[in-house]
Scaffold this active site. Sequence first.
Site, PDB file in Angstrom:
ATOM      1  N   PRO A  89     -32.156  33.842   5.910  1.00  0.00           N
ATOM      2  CA  PRO A  89     -32.677  33.847   4.538  1.00  0.00           C
ATOM      3  C   PRO A  89     -31.881  32.905   3.629  1.00  0.00           C
ATOM      4  O   PRO A  89     -32.342  32.559   2.547  1.00  0.00           O
ATOM      5  CB  PRO A  89     -32.529  35.309   4.093  1.00  0.00           C
ATOM      6  CG  PRO A  89     -31.622  35.962   5.074  1.00  0.00           C
ATOM      7  CD  PRO A  89     -31.680  35.167   6.332  1.00  0.00           C
ATOM      8  N   GLU A 116     -25.541  40.269  10.601  1.00  0.00           N
ATOM      9  CA  GLU A 116     -25.343  39.443   9.395  1.00  0.00           C
ATOM     10  C   GLU A 116     -25.433  37.949   9.690  1.00  0.00           C
ATOM     11  O   GLU A 116     -25.158  37.137   8.816  1.00  0.00           O
ATOM     12  CB  GLU A 116     -23.983  39.770   8.760  1.00  0.00           C
ATOM     13  CG  GLU A 116     -23.853  41.201   8.277  1.00  0.00           C
ATOM     14  CD  GLU A 116     -24.862  41.565   7.195  1.00  0.00           C
ATOM     15  OE1 GLU A 116     -25.017  40.771   6.255  1.00  0.00           O
ATOM     16  OE2 GLU A 116     -25.486  42.626   7.311  1.00  0.00           O
ATOM     17  N   ARG A 158     -49.895  25.112  15.807  1.00  0.00           N
ATOM     18  CA  ARG A 158     -51.285  24.803  15.453  1.00  0.00           C
ATOM     19  C   ARG A 158     -51.458  23.356  15.001  1.00  0.00           C
ATOM     20  O   ARG A 158     -52.581  22.864  14.915  1.00  0.00           O
ATOM     21  CB  ARG A 158     -51.835  25.784  14.412  1.00  0.00           C
ATOM     22  CG  ARG A 158     -51.189  25.706  13.078  1.00  0.00           C
ATOM     23  CD  ARG A 158     -51.677  26.808  12.151  1.00  0.00           C
ATOM     24  NE  ARG A 158     -53.000  26.558  11.585  1.00  0.00           N
ATOM     25  CZ  ARG A 158     -53.246  25.708  10.598  1.00  0.00           C
ATOM     26  NH1 ARG A 158     -52.276  24.983  10.071  1.00  0.00           N
ATOM     27  NH2 ARG A 158     -54.467  25.551  10.129  1.00  0.00           N
ATOM     28  N   ASP A 173     -55.563  21.998   5.073  1.00  0.00           N
ATOM     29  CA  ASP A 173     -54.714  23.148   4.748  1.00  0.00           C
ATOM     30  C   ASP A 173     -54.178  23.079   3.326  1.00  0.00           C
ATOM     31  O   ASP A 173     -53.865  22.002   2.841  1.00  0.00           O
ATOM     32  CB  ASP A 173     -53.465  23.165   5.652  1.00  0.00           C
ATOM     33  CG  ASP A 173     -53.764  23.623   7.060  1.00  0.00           C
ATOM     34  OD1 ASP A 173     -54.779  24.295   7.244  1.00  0.00           O
ATOM     35  OD2 ASP A 173     -52.968  23.314   7.956  1.00  0.00           O
TER      36      ASP A 173
HETATM   37  N1  ADE Z   1     -33.696  36.461   8.925  1.00  0.00           N
HETATM   38  C1  ADE Z   1     -33.735  37.497   8.064  1.00  0.00           C
HETATM   39  N2  ADE Z   1     -34.497  37.218   7.007  1.00  0.00           N
HETATM   40  C2  ADE Z   1     -34.963  35.945   7.181  1.00  0.00           C
HETATM   41  C3  ADE Z   1     -35.794  35.085   6.420  1.00  0.00           C
HETATM   42  N3  ADE Z   1     -36.307  35.445   5.242  1.00  0.00           N
HETATM   43  N4  ADE Z   1     -36.061  33.871   6.920  1.00  0.00           N
HETATM   44  C4  ADE Z   1     -35.532  33.482   8.097  1.00  0.00           C
HETATM   45  N5  ADE Z   1     -34.745  34.244   8.849  1.00  0.00           N
HETATM   46  C5  ADE Z   1     -34.452  35.465   8.407  1.00  0.00           C
END
Ligand code: ADE
Length: 255
Positions: A89, A116, A158, A173
């Site tokens: 994330p 983590e 795709r 798209d």
């Molecule tokens: N791992 C945990 N959350 C994630 C996200 N939002 N994007 C990519 N990998 C992740």
Amino acid sequence: MRVDIISIFPEYFAPLDVSLIGKARERGILDVRLHQLRDWAHDVHRTVDDTPYGGGPGMVMKPGPWGEAIDAVLATGPAEPPRIIVPTPSGVPFTQRLAMEYAAEPWLLFTPARYEGIDSRVMAEYGARTRVDEVGIGDYVLAGGEVAVLVMVEAVGRLLPGVLGNARSAVDDSFAPGAMENLLEGPVYTKPPEWRGHEVPEVLLSGHHGKIARWRRDEALRRTAGNRLDLLAALDPASLDEHDRRLLKELGFPS
Ligand code: ADE
């Protein structure tokens, strides 16, 4: 294209056997190879995580098993290493543009983490030899990177030549570069022309291609203004014609 995925949950990727991506694999367009990270953990418990240096909650994935696993995968391919994609994330946002960039690569290696995340030295080690991208699929936290990999493999797969039945579907798209770049796609309809008293917009039945294209653009602008102010703000003013500007003004967005 070859895609390797190293994970402690290879069974998470069963959806890649299905539908469009499953067919692409059967047809040899996409060569997906799954690897169990724990195969490179050598203690009796096959441990892949440990407590974080500096303290804090959760566990961090140990560099040792990742290093051995990645080395083993690299040894099975050509001298030119794959582009390595680390889902997190905290990464750069995954976008259609990045999906197109990945679709042009011959070989991708995904390293989805649990806990983590992966000891950062792994990214430093392979970043010295190939491109290593830390990539996030949205501003929320998943339990692990596996679902993020499914998302990326589907978005990239795709786009590979021969995967979509109709090559134009990818061109049209939302987010694809071109005249409609950064505009969301508007509503779509199929038969019957009337359903439960709801009618298909007349213009779509007219056969008038120019009017239909104009209507679709109006709807795309409306939807973008309604759902994605960030995309609206990022529109290149030079890409807007007189009609676009009038519509946006009506919607309360004077340019
Ligand atoms: N791992 C945990 N959350 C994630 C996200 N939002 N994007 C990519 N990998 C992740």
